[in-house]
Scaffold this motif. Sequence first.
Motif, short mmCIF file in Angstrom:
data_model
loop_
_atom_site.label_atom_id
_atom_site.label_comp_id
_atom_site.label_asym_id
_atom_site.label_seq_id
_atom_site.Cartn_x
_atom_site.Cartn_y
_atom_site.Cartn_z
N GLY A 94 0.54 -1.06 0.05
CA GLY A 94 0.33 0.41 -0.10
C GLY A 94 0.71 1.25 0.16
O GLY A 94 2.43 1.30 0.33
N THR A 95 -0.12 2.16 -0.09
CA THR A 95 0.97 3.65 0.38
C THR A 95 1.27 3.67 1.28
O THR A 95 1.26 3.37 2.17
CB THR A 95 -0.33 4.26 -0.36
OG1 THR A 95 -0.90 5.44 1.08
CG2 THR A 95 -0.85 4.34 -1.72
N GLU A 98 -1.08 4.67 3.37
CA GLU A 98 -1.90 3.64 3.73
C GLU A 98 -1.48 3.29 5.22
O GLU A 98 -2.43 2.60 6.46
CB GLU A 98 -1.92 3.43 3.24
CG GLU A 98 -3.55 3.37 1.85
CD GLU A 98 -3.28 2.31 1.15
OE1 GLU A 98 -4.31 2.44 0.30
OE2 GLU A 98 -2.61 1.58 0.14
N GLN A 99 0.31 2.99 5.08
CA GLN A 99 0.97 2.20 6.09
C GLN A 99 1.48 3.56 7.63
O GLN A 99 1.57 2.62 8.45
CB GLN A 99 2.69 1.93 5.69
CG GLN A 99 2.41 0.94 4.46
CD GLN A 99 3.86 0.82 3.48
OE1 GLN A 99 4.93 0.21 4.77
NE2 GLN A 99 3.57 1.10 2.43
N ARG A 101 -1.46 5.14 8.53
CA ARG A 101 -2.48 5.10 9.23
C ARG A 101 -2.47 3.54 9.59
O ARG A 101 -2.99 3.76 11.13
CB ARG A 101 -3.75 4.90 8.22
CG ARG A 101 -4.62 4.64 8.68
CD ARG A 101 -6.46 4.32 8.23
NE ARG A 101 -5.73 3.52 7.02
CZ ARG A 101 -6.96 2.59 6.28
NH1 ARG A 101 -8.29 3.32 5.33
NH2 ARG A 101 -6.67 1.62 5.31
N ALA A 102 -2.47 2.40 9.63
CA ALA A 102 -2.41 1.46 9.79
C ALA A 102 -1.30 1.37 11.44
O ALA A 102 -1.27 0.62 11.99
CB ALA A 102 -1.93 0.51 9.36
N THR A 133 -3.30 12.70 2.01
CA THR A 133 -4.19 11.21 1.53
C THR A 133 -3.74 10.70 3.12
O THR A 133 -5.33 10.59 3.60
CB THR A 133 -2.84 10.67 0.91
OG1 THR A 133 -2.88 10.32 -0.79
CG2 THR A 133 -3.66 9.42 0.40
N LEU A 137 -7.78 9.66 4.86
CA LEU A 137 -7.62 8.45 5.62
C LEU A 137 -8.34 8.38 6.94
O LEU A 137 -8.04 6.76 7.98
CB LEU A 137 -6.83 7.26 5.23
CG LEU A 137 -6.63 7.38 3.85
CD1 LEU A 137 -4.57 6.30 3.11
CD2 LEU A 137 -7.26 6.41 3.33
#
Length: 157
Positions: A94-95, A98-99, A101-102, A133, A137
């Motif tokens: 993932g972007t 996204e990483q 956010r995780a 981004t 998110l």
Amino acid sequence: MYRHILVAVDGSITAERALDHAISLAKSEHAKLLAVYIVEYPSSIYSSAFIDVEPFHESMVSEAQTVLNKVQAKFRDAGVAGEVKMVDAGALSGTIAEQLRAAAGDAGVDLVVMGTHGRRGFQRLVLGSVAETFVRLSSCPVMLVPHHEERASAAGR
């Protein structure tokens, strides 16, 4: 108000400014910091059958460790509680947003601090914006630290 703050680091001047803000906030809030470095996998390099990517990957991981060592020293010098984390999840993970956010979700942070480069026009279209981004998110508050130094006010001249 904030007890656990994640700060995104990448070795850039912008990330360094965000780190300084996060440290200052952590000191005033008596919060714990988590600095996260996402190892990036440029798809054009990692998808090529003609390039041995392992030396490139080793260099990226080495750079990440160097940055995180400097961050740990900054935490120690500032007297704040903090940990560092390298995320090396692979090319299909993932972007960066996204990483991040995780990582924020896994750590249960209540604030994320990150720098923004302030790109505009064609550069923003081509490079995108991790910060923009991520804000879209994120499920927790985000503090964006601009790349540019604050300008002196007209009264201060």
